[in-house]
Scaffold this active site. Structure first.
Site, PDB file in Angstrom:
ATOM      1  N   TYR A  32      49.532  33.302  31.433  1.00 37.90           N
ATOM      2  CA  TYR A  32      48.865  33.233  32.709  1.00 37.90           C
ATOM      3  C   TYR A  32      47.882  34.270  33.111  1.00 37.90           C
ATOM      4  O   TYR A  32      46.708  34.106  33.564  1.00 37.90           O
ATOM      5  CB  TYR A  32      49.951  33.324  33.797  1.00 37.90           C
ATOM      6  CG  TYR A  32      49.403  33.106  35.294  1.00 37.90           C
ATOM      7  CD1 TYR A  32      48.786  32.304  35.750  1.00 37.90           C
ATOM      8  CD2 TYR A  32      49.457  34.443  36.014  1.00 37.90           C
ATOM      9  CE1 TYR A  32      48.564  32.149  37.078  1.00 37.90           C
ATOM     10  CE2 TYR A  32      49.025  34.456  37.253  1.00 37.90           C
ATOM     11  CZ  TYR A  32      48.287  33.372  37.815  1.00 37.90           C
ATOM     12  OH  TYR A  32      47.845  33.305  39.270  1.00 37.90           O
ATOM     13  N   SER A  72      41.855  32.142  39.492  1.00 36.96           N
ATOM     14  CA  SER A  72      42.622  30.873  39.716  1.00 36.96           C
ATOM     15  C   SER A  72      41.828  29.529  39.457  1.00 36.96           C
ATOM     16  O   SER A  72      42.354  28.408  39.626  1.00 36.96           O
ATOM     17  CB  SER A  72      42.951  30.762  41.177  1.00 36.96           C
ATOM     18  OG  SER A  72      44.042  31.645  41.349  1.00 36.96           O
ATOM     19  N   VAL A 124      40.010  34.633  42.900  1.00 32.80           N
ATOM     20  CA  VAL A 124      39.887  35.860  43.630  1.00 32.80           C
ATOM     21  C   VAL A 124      38.661  36.550  42.753  1.00 32.80           C
ATOM     22  O   VAL A 124      38.360  37.894  43.435  1.00 32.80           O
ATOM     23  CB  VAL A 124      41.082  36.770  43.493  1.00 32.80           C
ATOM     24  CG1 VAL A 124      41.876  36.167  44.373  1.00 32.80           C
ATOM     25  CG2 VAL A 124      41.551  36.916  42.304  1.00 32.80           C
ATOM     26  N   TYR A 146      44.078  27.326  49.016  1.00 31.75           N
ATOM     27  CA  TYR A 146      45.378  27.967  49.493  1.00 31.75           C
ATOM     28  C   TYR A 146      45.497  27.602  51.138  1.00 31.75           C
ATOM     29  O   TYR A 146      45.120  26.592  51.242  1.00 31.75           O
ATOM     30  CB  TYR A 146      45.430  29.487  49.351  1.00 31.75           C
ATOM     31  CG  TYR A 146      45.186  29.943  47.848  1.00 31.75           C
ATOM     32  CD1 TYR A 146      45.909  29.394  46.738  1.00 31.75           C
ATOM     33  CD2 TYR A 146      43.962  30.672  47.708  1.00 31.75           C
ATOM     34  CE1 TYR A 146      45.467  29.823  45.555  1.00 31.75           C
ATOM     35  CE2 TYR A 146      43.424  30.960  46.361  1.00 31.75           C
ATOM     36  CZ  TYR A 146      44.461  30.420  45.196  1.00 31.75           C
ATOM     37  OH  TYR A 146      43.970  30.714  44.063  1.00 31.75           O
ATOM     38  N   LYS A 165      43.290  27.440  36.877  1.00 34.03           N
ATOM     39  CA  LYS A 165      44.405  26.592  37.415  1.00 34.03           C
ATOM     40  C   LYS A 165      44.030  25.190  37.174  1.00 34.03           C
ATOM     41  O   LYS A 165      44.902  24.066  36.987  1.00 34.03           O
ATOM     42  CB  LYS A 165      44.973  26.969  38.538  1.00 34.03           C
ATOM     43  CG  LYS A 165      45.574  28.168  38.473  1.00 34.03           C
ATOM     44  CD  LYS A 165      45.810  28.901  39.868  1.00 34.03           C
ATOM     45  CE  LYS A 165      46.563  30.369  39.725  1.00 34.03           C
ATOM     46  NZ  LYS A 165      46.633  30.920  41.164  1.00 34.03           N
TER      47      LYS A 165
HETATM   48  N1  GLN Z   1      45.184  36.134  38.673  1.00 37.89           N
HETATM   49  C1  GLN Z   1      45.336  36.008  40.042  1.00 37.89           C
HETATM   50  C2  GLN Z   1      46.847  36.468  40.493  1.00 37.89           C
HETATM   51  O1  GLN Z   1      47.573  36.016  39.971  1.00 37.89           O
HETATM   52  C3  GLN Z   1      44.734  34.810  40.443  1.00 37.89           C
HETATM   53  C4  GLN Z   1      44.885  34.709  42.093  1.00 37.89           C
HETATM   54  C5  GLN Z   1      43.679  33.912  42.653  1.00 37.89           C
HETATM   55  O2  GLN Z   1      42.592  33.817  42.046  1.00 37.89           O
HETATM   56  N2  GLN Z   1      43.546  33.246  43.735  1.00 37.89           N
HETATM   57  O3  GLN Z   1      47.087  36.988  41.212  1.00 37.89           O
END
Ligand code: GLN
Length: 309
Positions: free
Chosen positions: A191, A64, A261, A243, A67
């Site tokens: 994505y 993420s 993650v 988050y 992003k």
């Molecule tokens: N690729 C992961 C997902 O879409 C990214 C989530 C994350 O890093 N929090 O679940």
């Protein structure tokens, strides 16, 4: 003022000894095998000096954290019009939650939860084939980090494509509200690949520099975004980058930051430094457990919290 390199070495020693390291993400099968003992940290300061400790040269899945960079690209494409399709409020919900979407008519709360990031990617995809959009994202990161060796980990991308049912649900749901311009699988293809980009702490800290230096890449002198836009991306990182753990991260660490993650965190100390840390074990809300602790120690030692010493 303490010596930065000493602080990084001390933090790395302490983190190597830590027993409670959190849990490595296993909902993406390819990530489940990452060694939880890994720990790396890299800091680039405003004068361009790079300081690293631990496994700072080893690549990991940025997930993420990507992003932040797609948000930068999407704002570059359509400017503030983006905010008609995605909000900029903390969600108070898990990164992959679907509940708010129904109540809020398919407009995700912010660009860093999965639903919001999928909308942002949909904007980046406009006018391109998925493969071109993936190339453009990778190219942007290589340009920012001044490093053409950055690649996408195809095994991670495949693993997530095969198991990303939750993201498929989010994308389809938003499509039903008219908030996705492409077919869900095309947007998701981009994505999943952006999340599977592999970078080291060193590369990530370099890629994040422009946010710490008012939008200009100090290495090349090239303006990436305006100072105003850098400020605003930082604001969204501070309020939404972790988050439903964003408040806690602001309380303990006190800088704009984005987690993934894969266990990475990119942090921005406006006017001072860009920081990347990596420790694969996650806490209950899916943020790097020791990564956050390391950032807390670092910002405290250096007086870098934006809220005060
Ligand atoms: N690729 C992961 C997902 O879409 C990214 C989530 C994350 O890093 N929090 O679940």
């Amino acid at each position: 003022m303490p010596i930065l390199q000493d602080v990084l070495e001390e933090i790395t020693d302490a983190m190597r000894r830590a027993e409670d390291r959190g849990r490595v993400a296993d909902y993406i099968p390819q990530l489940a095998g990452v060694d939880p003992a890994r720990f790396g940290i890299a800091v680039v300061t405003g004068d361009g000096a790079m300081h690293c400790a631990g496994d700072a040269e080893e690549t990991f899945s940025i997930q993420s954290i990507s992003k932040v960079f797609t948000l930068t690209m999407a704002l570059g494409r359509i400017g503030d019009g983006l905010w008609r399709r995605v909000g900029r409020e903390p969600s108070g919900n898990a990164f992959n939650s679907i509940v708010q979407l129904e109540r809020e008519d398919g407009i995700p709360r912010n660009p860093f939860i999965n639903a919001g990031a999928i909308v942002v990617t949909d904007v980046v995809l406009s006018g391109h084939e998925p493969r071109e959009a993936i190339g453009a994202i990778l190219h942007f990161l290589r340009f920012l980090a001044e490093d053409d060796s950055i690649i996408i980990d195809k095994a991670v991308a495949r693993s997530e494509t095969l198991t990303g049912y939750r993201n498929v649900a989010l994308a389809n749901y938003m499509k039903s509200f008219g908030n996705l311009n492409h077919e869900p699988e095309r947007t998701l293809g981009v994505y999943f690949h952006q999340c599977a980009i592999a970078m080291s702490c060193r590369q990530l800290a370099l890629a994040g520099r422009f946010l710490a230096t008012g939008g200009r890449n100090p290495g090349t002198g090239f303006r990436v975004v305006s100072p105003e836009r850098a400020k605003r991306i930082n604001a969204v990182m501070l309020t939404c980058g972790h988050y439903d753990g964003s408040g806690d991260f602001a309380y303990h660490v006190g800088i704009p930051a984005k987690s993934g993650v894969g266990g990475g965190i990119l942090g921005v100390v406006p006017g001072k430094a860009s920081i990347a840390v990596w420790s694969p074990g996650l806490n209950a809300v899916g943020n790097s457990q020791l990564g956050a602790l390391a950032m807390e120690r670092l910002t405290r030692a250096m007086g870098w919290s934006v809220f005060g010493p």
